[in-house]
Design a protein around this motif. Structure first.
Motif, PDB file in Angstrom:
ATOM      1  N   GLU A 182       0.830  -1.207   0.000  1.00  0.00           N
ATOM      2  CA  GLU A 182       0.000   0.000   0.000  1.00  0.00           C
ATOM      3  C   GLU A 182       0.864   1.255   0.000  1.00  0.00           C
ATOM      4  O   GLU A 182       0.554   2.236  -0.696  1.00  0.00           O
ATOM      5  N   LEU A 183       1.957   1.232   0.745  1.00  0.00           N
ATOM      6  CA  LEU A 183       2.872   2.376   0.744  1.00  0.00           C
ATOM      7  C   LEU A 183       3.519   2.548  -0.627  1.00  0.00           C
ATOM      8  O   LEU A 183       3.692   3.675  -1.107  1.00  0.00           O
ATOM      9  N   ALA A 184       3.883   1.433  -1.263  1.00  0.00           N
ATOM     10  CA  ALA A 184       4.524   1.488  -2.586  1.00  0.00           C
ATOM     11  C   ALA A 184       3.600   2.068  -3.635  1.00  0.00           C
ATOM     12  O   ALA A 184       4.054   2.676  -4.619  1.00  0.00           O
ATOM     13  N   GLU A 185       2.286   1.892  -3.439  1.00  0.00           N
ATOM     14  CA  GLU A 185       1.317   2.445  -4.383  1.00  0.00           C
ATOM     15  C   GLU A 185       1.016   3.902  -4.108  1.00  0.00           C
ATOM     16  O   GLU A 185       0.154   4.507  -4.755  1.00  0.00           O
ATOM     17  N   GLY A 186       1.724   4.493  -3.129  1.00  0.00           N
ATOM     18  CA  GLY A 186       1.586   5.914  -2.852  1.00  0.00           C
ATOM     19  C   GLY A 186       0.373   6.289  -2.038  1.00  0.00           C
ATOM     20  O   GLY A 186      -0.022   7.462  -2.008  1.00  0.00           O
ATOM     21  N   ASP A 187      -0.227   5.314  -1.354  1.00  0.00           N
ATOM     22  CA  ASP A 187      -1.439   5.602  -0.589  1.00  0.00           C
ATOM     23  C   ASP A 187      -1.135   5.485   0.899  1.00  0.00           C
ATOM     24  O   ASP A 187      -1.803   4.756   1.644  1.00  0.00           O
ATOM     25  N   GLY A 188      -0.119   6.208   1.338  1.00  0.00           N
ATOM     26  CA  GLY A 188       0.324   6.113   2.724  1.00  0.00           C
ATOM     27  C   GLY A 188      -0.732   6.507   3.727  1.00  0.00           C
ATOM     28  O   GLY A 188      -0.820   5.932   4.819  1.00  0.00           O
ATOM     29  N   ALA A 189      -1.576   7.478   3.395  1.00  0.00           N
ATOM     30  CA  ALA A 189      -2.598   7.965   4.326  1.00  0.00           C
ATOM     31  C   ALA A 189      -3.619   6.894   4.657  1.00  0.00           C
ATOM     32  O   ALA A 189      -4.175   6.863   5.754  1.00  0.00           O
ATOM     33  N   HIS A 190      -3.900   6.026   3.673  1.00  0.00           N
ATOM     34  CA  HIS A 190      -4.919   5.003   3.881  1.00  0.00           C
ATOM     35  C   HIS A 190      -4.330   3.583   3.913  1.00  0.00           C
ATOM     36  O   HIS A 190      -5.063   2.603   3.796  1.00  0.00           O
ATOM     37  N   ALA A 191      -2.998   3.488   4.047  1.00  0.00           N
ATOM     38  CA  ALA A 191      -2.348   2.174   4.018  1.00  0.00           C
ATOM     39  C   ALA A 191      -2.847   1.264   5.132  1.00  0.00           C
ATOM     40  O   ALA A 191      -3.107   0.077   4.928  1.00  0.00           O
ATOM     41  N   LEU A 192      -3.003   1.840   6.308  1.00  0.00           N
ATOM     42  CA  LEU A 192      -3.434   1.040   7.454  1.00  0.00           C
ATOM     43  C   LEU A 192      -4.855   0.523   7.248  1.00  0.00           C
ATOM     44  O   LEU A 192      -5.128  -0.671   7.423  1.00  0.00           O
ATOM     45  N   GLU A 193      -5.771   1.418   6.866  1.00  0.00           N
ATOM     46  CA  GLU A 193      -7.167   1.016   6.687  1.00  0.00           C
ATOM     47  C   GLU A 193      -7.315   0.001   5.567  1.00  0.00           C
ATOM     48  O   GLU A 193      -8.051  -0.989   5.709  1.00  0.00           O
ATOM     49  N   ARG A 194      -6.588   0.215   4.464  1.00  0.00           N
ATOM     50  CA  ARG A 194      -6.703  -0.705   3.330  1.00  0.00           C
ATOM     51  C   ARG A 194      -6.090  -2.076   3.669  1.00  0.00           C
ATOM     52  O   ARG A 194      -6.612  -3.107   3.251  1.00  0.00           O
ATOM     53  N   SER A 195      -5.018  -2.064   4.435  1.00  0.00           N
ATOM     54  CA  SER A 195      -4.422  -3.335   4.863  1.00  0.00           C
ATOM     55  C   SER A 195      -5.378  -4.086   5.777  1.00  0.00           C
ATOM     56  O   SER A 195      -5.526  -5.307   5.688  1.00  0.00           O
ATOM     57  N   HIS A 196      -6.041  -3.332   6.662  1.00  0.00           N
ATOM     58  CA  HIS A 196      -7.014  -3.946   7.559  1.00  0.00           C
ATOM     59  C   HIS A 196      -8.138  -4.621   6.782  1.00  0.00           C
ATOM     60  O   HIS A 196      -8.532  -5.752   7.099  1.00  0.00           O
ATOM     61  N   LEU A 197      -8.660  -3.918   5.772  1.00  0.00           N
ATOM     62  CA  LEU A 197      -9.823  -4.424   5.043  1.00  0.00           C
ATOM     63  C   LEU A 197      -9.465  -5.486   4.007  1.00  0.00           C
ATOM     64  O   LEU A 197     -10.357  -6.060   3.389  1.00  0.00           O
ATOM     65  N   SER A 198      -8.185  -5.727   3.805  1.00  0.00           N
ATOM     66  CA  SER A 198      -7.769  -6.773   2.866  1.00  0.00           C
ATOM     67  C   SER A 198      -7.182  -7.955   3.633  1.00  0.00           C
ATOM     68  O   SER A 198      -7.881  -8.928   3.937  1.00  0.00           O
ATOM     69  N   VAL A 199      -5.906  -7.835   3.976  1.00  0.00           N
ATOM     70  CA  VAL A 199      -5.264  -8.948   4.674  1.00  0.00           C
ATOM     71  C   VAL A 199      -5.840  -9.126   6.075  1.00  0.00           C
ATOM     72  O   VAL A 199      -5.874 -10.237   6.614  1.00  0.00           O
ATOM     73  N   GLY A 200      -6.345  -8.026   6.662  1.00  0.00           N
ATOM     74  CA  GLY A 200      -6.979  -8.126   7.977  1.00  0.00           C
ATOM     75  C   GLY A 200      -8.164  -9.076   7.972  1.00  0.00           C
ATOM     76  O   GLY A 200      -8.414  -9.789   8.944  1.00  0.00           O
ATOM     77  N   CYS A 201      -8.916  -9.067   6.864  1.00  0.00           N
ATOM     78  CA  CYS A 201     -10.047  -9.993   6.735  1.00  0.00           C
ATOM     79  C   CYS A 201      -9.570 -11.440   6.790  1.00  0.00           C
ATOM     80  O   CYS A 201     -10.180 -12.288   7.457  1.00  0.00           O
ATOM     81  N   ALA A 202      -8.477 -11.715   6.068  1.00  0.00           N
ATOM     82  CA  ALA A 202      -7.948 -13.086   6.054  1.00  0.00           C
ATOM     83  C   ALA A 202      -7.506 -13.511   7.448  1.00  0.00           C
ATOM     84  O   ALA A 202      -7.753 -14.649   7.880  1.00  0.00           O
ATOM     85  N   LEU A 203      -6.851 -12.590   8.183  1.00  0.00           N
ATOM     86  CA  LEU A 203      -6.418 -12.911   9.545  1.00  0.00           C
ATOM     87  C   LEU A 203      -7.620 -13.181  10.447  1.00  0.00           C
ATOM     88  O   LEU A 203      -7.621 -14.128  11.238  1.00  0.00           O
ATOM     89  N   LEU A 204      -8.637 -12.339  10.309  1.00  0.00           N
ATOM     90  CA  LEU A 204      -9.839 -12.484  11.133  1.00  0.00           C
ATOM     91  C   LEU A 204     -10.577 -13.786  10.808  1.00  0.00           C
ATOM     92  O   LEU A 204     -11.001 -14.514  11.713  1.00  0.00           O
ATOM     93  N   TYR A 205     -10.718 -14.076   9.512  1.00  0.00           N
ATOM     94  CA  TYR A 205     -11.394 -15.310   9.108  1.00  0.00           C
ATOM     95  C   TYR A 205     -10.638 -16.541   9.611  1.00  0.00           C
ATOM     96  O   TYR A 205     -11.230 -17.477  10.163  1.00  0.00           O
ATOM     97  N   THR A 206      -9.322 -16.533   9.384  1.00  0.00           N
ATOM     98  CA  THR A 206      -8.505 -17.683   9.773  1.00  0.00           C
ATOM     99  C   THR A 206      -8.596 -17.931  11.278  1.00  0.00           C
ATOM    100  O   THR A 206      -8.792 -19.068  11.728  1.00  0.00           O
ATOM    101  N   THR A 207      -8.454 -16.860  12.049  1.00  0.00           N
ATOM    102  CA  THR A 207      -8.505 -16.991  13.509  1.00  0.00           C
ATOM    103  C   THR A 207      -9.867 -17.494  13.963  1.00  0.00           C
ATOM    104  O   THR A 207      -9.965 -18.380  14.825  1.00  0.00           O
TER     105      THR A 207
END
Length: 797
Positions: free
Chosen positions: A721-746
């Motif tokens: 997300e940082l590499a794509e230049g979206d530093g302001a929303h990197a945390l939120e976008r990471s949460h809604l993408s890989v965060g979903c996988a972590l939540l589902y798996t757990t």
């Protein structure tokens, strides 16, 4: 490169699937050779000095393999015709078992106090028994009361139960090979093994393996048969089986039962939650196929390599399900994310882009998770080391199967229509992302509190091991082990070997008065320790001689005269396993009562050694051996090796993060959730008084393996997300993408593994609870502390 691999898998998906079917079929056939070996010996470190000393002493004194059957009458006296009839009938049936050498019981032990001629009586073994005489019940009760040999052996102290010792014939061929193996291993410890000797050792071990396997199978069959034989007697009496091989038999049965019942229940729960989370059959079927294929291939490979599952490694299938499922869920979430964001993409492009984006973090996660399990390899405990290598192999196969099968299977299916994200997951993750951005200090404070809680709990970690406590109090096996442990002198064998001083002068006495006195002092000191049960040695023989001599002690000449004049069979029965004339060594054999409340095994051994020092017994004249010492030796290593191993693995993980992400700052951030998770889980064990033993030692490595997997995926996505230049929303976008996988798996794994709390096998209960706890702590740290640290310290990819 990643896209080319993905393109090959998609375009040749039928070929890939065909190859997988063939490999799975071949390894599935090899899986038939996979064995579960839950015998006590599998928990021992067989190359160490203590193990070999035990083997040498067992060979020298040749204690016969036996199985104990305790008989407690319900409505009649132990010393009664009804009991004698039952014992006689059961003994006769047991004697017909092919491998049974003899059955020792209250009926056929020689009652030398009643024999004319006492210890020197002709044929005392056969003549002066309950079988051959009609002794009054009152006289028998008095005779067995405080008997120096038979009390706690064939009758318990309150005289409410009796026991049969079923003695087995040894496998002479296996015994001879084991003797040669032990001799060569002794040479190896002294550094004297040549290449030819090493080849001979390997050849002997190869010859012994199938014989030992057949003997184990035969023992299990015999125990099952004996259980059938005792059933008709259970209407009038309570019967209990005991012995090391009975324990192994029970462990195998309960592990197989857990694998069948709870394996099926966990699989059903995982399928149900997958369907609830993703809402489509394909997202249930694909993970199931990947999980089944990885497990079958792994079990088949272990069968091919001759690797066995022990009590310690029996949960490797459950762990592999976690690892495989985690990878597949990450792939599913990424595929659905691309599908929703790019409705114009065809199925082929969706699969290729998904594979290309996730192969790197999955590969990284596999490497770091393997490093987590590598902590087991540094423990210096062979069974645990083997488990570590098994998990490293399982991790490699999970990655290979998931990354190759997922795109190949998906290529058979049509493109998924845009699917909606789970509302509860999106709302929860969005709220969490907003909260940690507004209150970044709170995750840090909470993490410090958890770290303090876990760190302080480490001081309460204890190192203990009791097989009896591996089973719930309500189970038959717990009741059997406890009864025999409490009523018949203990469970875990311990032997003290004492080398008699050289005889002075021309005397040809086997024992001098000083020898007898020293042995009496040693045995008394041993018996005075809390937890020490039935104890037998030459001393008991002298006490019996004194009892027969109207309570007057015999002189050393009288004792030796009796020894020389004894019936040979009686001499072997009473002294064969306790005195070796060639080596001039005596054996004091005892059993430790594992159910003793507050028993501290390390203190017990230290106390025995302190007693020997007080008695001025030189260290080179006595030796403590057998299972109790061997297990305690392993337990003594556990805590030291666990701390050392975790320290080494933390360093290796730090280096791995540094190499993978090319940033020492990211490496320090990445290692933080792993340290927090392992410390929290171990600290929880300390606070909850869950001892560190042969089973729970693996929990820290499991916690680390789970935490590092989640951490890798989150860091990798955040940097993207940082590499794509979206530093302001990197945390939120990471949460809604890989965060979903972590939540589902757990969610999936936690709900599935919490079912293990219903198991009768306490280590399985602890495994389910502690694994679920590790999953939840890893999730919380990766969705709170990790993003806060990344946002604070990492400003660019």
């Amino acid at each position: 490169m990643n896209k080319r691999i993905a393109q090959f898998l998609v375009e040749r998906h039928k070929l890939v699937l065909l190859v997988f079917v063939m490999i799975t079929a071949v390894l599935g056939y090899q899986a038939l050779n996979f064995k579960i070996d839950a015998s006590a010996d599998t928990l021992l470190t067989k190359g160490n000095k203590l193990y070999l000393q035990t083997q040498v002493m067992n060979e020298r004194f040749s204690p016969q393999e036996f199985l104990l059957i305790a008989y407690k009458p319900k409505n009649h006296d132990v010393i009664s015709e009804r009991t004698f009839d039952d014992i006689g009938s059961l003994s006769k049936q047991l004697s017909q078992i092919k491998r049974v050498d003899s059955v020792r019981s209250i009926l056929n032990v020689p009652l030398l106090s009643l024999a004319d001629g006492g210890l020197s009586a002709d044929n005392a073994t056969q003549k002066w028994t309950i079988e051959q005489n009609d002794f009054p019940a009152d006289e028998l009760k008095q005779l067995f009361k405080d008997h120096p040999i038979y009390e706690d052996l064939v009758i318990n102290q309150p005289q409410t139960a009796t026991a049969l010792q079923v003695l087995f014939k040894p496998n002479t061929k296996l015994k001879k090979i084991d003797s040669e193996i032990t001799a060569l291993q002794e040479q190896a410890l002294n550094g004297e093994l040549s290449e030819q000797d090493q080849r001979q050792l390997e050849q002997l071990q190869a010859e012994a393996e199938p014989l030992a396997r057949e003997l184990t199978r035969q023992r299990n069959s015999e125990i099952a048969h004996i259980r059938e034989l005792i059933k008709p007697f259970e209407a009038d009496a309570e019967l209990y089986l005991g012995g090391a091989h009975v324990l192994g038999y029970q462990l195998i049965n309960i592990i197989k039962s857990d694998l069948t019942i709870f394996g099926g229940a966990i699989a059903a729960m995982i399928c149900l939650v997958l369907f609830v989370v993703f809402g489509k059959i394909r997202w249930v079927a694909i993970p199931v196929v990947c999980c089944v294929s990885s497990v079958v291939c792994t079990v088949g490979l272990f069968g091919l390599l001759g690797l066995k599952a022990t009590v310690i490694s029996s949960n490797f299938i459950a762990l592999q399900l976690i690892l495989t499922l985690a990878i597949v869920v990450h792939l599913i979430v990424q595929y659905r994310e691309y599908s929703n964001a790019n409705p114009d993409w065809e199925q082929k492009q969706l699969i290729i882009e998904t594979f290309a984006r996730k192969v790197q973090p999955c590969f990284y996660a596999g490497i770091t998770t393997s490093i987590g399990f590598a902590s087991l390899v540094f423990t210096d405990i062979q069974p645990v080391i083997s488990f570590g290598w098994m998990m490293i192999i399982a991790m490699a196969l999970s990655i290979a199967v998931s990354l190759l099968l997922f795109p190949s299977i998906l290529a058979l299916l049509k493109r998924e229509t845009a699917g909606k994200k789970s509302r509860w997951a999106s709302k929860l993750l969005t709220a969490n992302a907003n909260w940690i951005q507004k209150h970044p200090r709170w995750p840090v404070v909470a993490s410090l509190v958890v770290l303090m809680f876990g760190g302080s709990g480490l001081f309460f970690l204890s190192v203990e091991n009791s097989f009896i406590n591996y089973f719930r109090d309500s189970t038959k096996v717990h009741q059997e082990l406890s009864f025999i442990d409490q009523e018949f002198g203990g469970s875990t064998p311990l032997q003290l070997i004492y080398t008699l001083p050289e005889q002075s002068g021309d005397t040809d006495l086997e024992f001098t008065a000083r020898d007898i006195q020293t042995m009496q002092l040693m045995q008394t000191a041993l018996e005075n320790h809390k937890g020490v049960g039935d104890t037998l040695s030459v001393v008991n023989f002298t006490e019996l001689a004194q009892q027969i001599n109207d309570g007057k002690p015999l002189t050393e000449y009288e004792l030796n005269a009796v020894y020389w004049s004894m019936d040979e069979r009686l001499k072997n029965d009473l002294l064969g396993s306790y005195f070796n004339a060639d080596e001039r060594q005596v054996r004091i054999s005892t059993r430790i009562q594992d159910t003793t409340e507050g028993l501290n095994r390390a203190d017990l051994l230290a106390g025995i050694r302190a007693d020997m020092e007080k008695l001025e017994i030189p260290e080179d004249r006595y030796l403590l051996t057998d299972l109790f010492v061997l297990y305690q030796n392993i337990l003594d290593k556990l805590f030291r090796s666990q701390i050392l191993a975790l320290g080494i693995v933390y360093v290796l993980l730090l280096l791995a993060f540094w190499v993978l992400f090319r940033s020492f700052k990211i490496a320090l951030i990445g290692i933080t959730p792993n340290v927090l998770t392992t410390v929290a889980v171990l600290g929880f064990m300390g606070w909850m008084a869950i001892p560190l033993d042969l089973m729970t030692i693996t929990i820290a490595s499991i916690a680390m393996g789970i935490a590092v997997d989640d951490t890798i995926h989150y860091i990798h996505r955040y940097r993207e997300e940082l590499a794509e230049g979206d530093g302001a929303h990197a945390l939120e976008r990471s949460h809604l993408s890989v965060g979903c996988a972590l939540l589902y798996t757990t969610t999936i794994i936690t709900l599935g593994f919490l079912l293990l709390v219903f198991s009768d096998f306490v280590p399985s209960v602890q495994f389910g609870l502690l694994t679920s706890l590790a999953m939840v702590i890893a999730l919380l740290t990766d969705l709170t502390l990790l993003p806060v640290l990344l946002k604070r310290f990492i400003k660019s990819a």
